[in-house]
Motif scaffolding. Structure first.
Motif, short mmCIF file in Angstrom:
data_model
loop_
_atom_site.label_atom_id
_atom_site.label_comp_id
_atom_site.label_asym_id
_atom_site.label_seq_id
_atom_site.Cartn_x
_atom_site.Cartn_y
_atom_site.Cartn_z
N HIS A 168 0.86 -1.19 0.00
CA HIS A 168 0.00 0.00 0.00
C HIS A 168 0.89 1.24 0.00
O HIS A 168 1.60 1.51 0.98
N VAL A 169 0.88 1.98 -1.11
CA VAL A 169 1.74 3.14 -1.29
C VAL A 169 0.89 4.40 -1.25
O VAL A 169 -0.12 4.48 -1.96
N ALA A 182 -4.37 7.58 8.78
CA ALA A 182 -5.42 7.50 7.76
C ALA A 182 -5.06 6.48 6.69
O ALA A 182 -5.93 5.73 6.22
N ALA A 183 -3.80 6.44 6.31
CA ALA A 183 -3.36 5.46 5.31
C ALA A 183 -3.45 4.04 5.87
O ALA A 183 -3.82 3.10 5.15
N LEU A 184 -3.10 3.87 7.13
CA LEU A 184 -3.20 2.55 7.75
C LEU A 184 -4.66 2.10 7.80
O LEU A 184 -4.97 0.93 7.49
N ARG A 185 -5.56 3.00 8.17
CA ARG A 185 -6.99 2.65 8.21
C ARG A 185 -7.48 2.24 6.82
O ARG A 185 -8.24 1.29 6.66
N ARG A 186 -7.03 2.97 5.80
CA ARG A 186 -7.45 2.64 4.43
C ARG A 186 -6.92 1.27 4.02
O ARG A 186 -7.64 0.48 3.41
N ALA A 187 -5.67 0.97 4.36
CA ALA A 187 -5.11 -0.33 4.02
C ALA A 187 -5.89 -1.46 4.69
O ALA A 187 -6.11 -2.52 4.08
N VAL A 232 -3.66 3.25 18.69
CA VAL A 232 -3.56 2.62 17.37
C VAL A 232 -3.50 1.10 17.52
O VAL A 232 -4.16 0.36 16.79
N ALA A 233 -2.72 0.63 18.49
CA ALA A 233 -2.64 -0.82 18.74
C ALA A 233 -4.00 -1.38 19.13
O ALA A 233 -4.39 -2.46 18.68
N THR A 234 -4.74 -0.65 19.97
CA THR A 234 -6.06 -1.09 20.38
C THR A 234 -7.01 -1.16 19.20
O THR A 234 -7.78 -2.11 19.05
N TRP A 235 -6.94 -0.15 18.35
CA TRP A 235 -7.79 -0.13 17.15
C TRP A 235 -7.47 -1.31 16.25
O TRP A 235 -8.38 -2.01 15.78
N LEU A 236 -6.20 -1.56 16.00
CA LEU A 236 -5.82 -2.67 15.13
C LEU A 236 -6.28 -4.01 15.69
O LEU A 236 -6.70 -4.90 14.96
N ALA A 237 -6.18 -4.15 17.01
CA ALA A 237 -6.58 -5.41 17.65
C ALA A 237 -8.06 -5.69 17.45
O ALA A 237 -8.49 -6.85 17.49
#
Length: 250
Positions: A168-169, A182-187, A232-237
């Motif tokens: 993801h670029v 925002a880019a991480l959420r989109r990925a 961010v870690a909590t969201w990803l989990a």
């Protein structure tokens, strides 16, 4: 989630160490030609990490005698900068000589083994616009049976072993620099069951060497901030994804 450029500078080493300690990043690319690569590894616990050779021919000094690789060094024996490769690409040229770049790629591979005590978990290149450089990586990877991760075209997956990996670029780097989350959420939204998604980060803290030698400064500290943020870690989990490394891919 991969962190590149270990060894680039003390600030970069400290930033990568911080994100590894935070737990989200378990894959790290090592610039073995850089004098601070060993110090960077000492700041980590490398036995538990997926470590790759982030082969570099545009920053610092080569490990090979510059007289043997004149196509990729300047008059001071330093690597030609990335801007020289971009200018050559715009002119439709590639000044890299295959036999010369293979010598340096081999030297960086041997240095990786000396530093880490084993082969890299993946093998790839710090991006420069040179097809000959990428061919050299293929030659050395085949020679030593290394797991080569090729540079793909934007939006197209690359096969790693038998797994398609899609990088993801960011399309708008200024927007990414302001808000990498925002880019991480989109990925994560775009993740599917057919490919393994990849985000490559360059976390770090600004020091004098970085300020003097890299055009990427602000983005590094923003990434370091994001990747060490407990929220961010909590969201990803809470997302329907699994964080993996190159070691995990069949």
């Amino acid at each position: 989630m991969r962190a590149d450029d270990l060894g680039y500078s003390d600030g970069v080493n400290c930033g990568i160490a911080a994100v590894v300690r935070a737990g989200l990043v378990r894959t790290v690319g090592v610039m073995t030609n850089m004098p601070l690569a060993e110090r960077g590894l000492m700041q980590l616990e490398p036995d538990g990490l997926c470590l790759g050779q982030h082969t570099n021919i545009c920053t610092g000094r080569p490990l090979t005698d510059p007289a043997r690789i004149p196509s990729i060094v300047d008059g001071d024996g330093l690597f030609k900068p990335s801007g020289a490769y971009r200018a050559a690409a715009r002119a439709g040229e590639d000044f890299v000589v295959l036999d010369e770049v293979v010598l340096e790629i081999e030297a960086q591979y041997r240095r990786f083994v000396d530093l880490v005590g084993r082969d890299p978990d993946y093998f790839e290149g710090h991006a420069v616009a040179s097809p000959t450089f990428f061919r050299g990586l293929e030659v050395v990877a085949a020679r030593h049976r290394l797991p080569y991760f090729a540079m793909g075209r934007p939006g197209e997956p690359v096969m790693f072993r038998s797994t398609p990996v899609l990088a993801h670029v960011p399309e708008d780097f200024a927007a990414y620099e302001a808000d990498p989350f925002a880019a991480l959420r989109r990925a994560v939204r775009e993740a599917d069951d057919e490919t393994c998604g990849l985000m490559v980060f360059h976390p770090g803290y600004i020091d004098a060497y970085l300020e003097d030698h890299s055009s990427m400064t602000e983005a590094r500290i923003r990434e370091a901030e994001m990747l060490t943020d407990p929220d961010v870690a909590t969201w990803l989990a809470g997302q329907d994804i699994e964080l993996v490394t190159f070691r995990d891919l069949p």
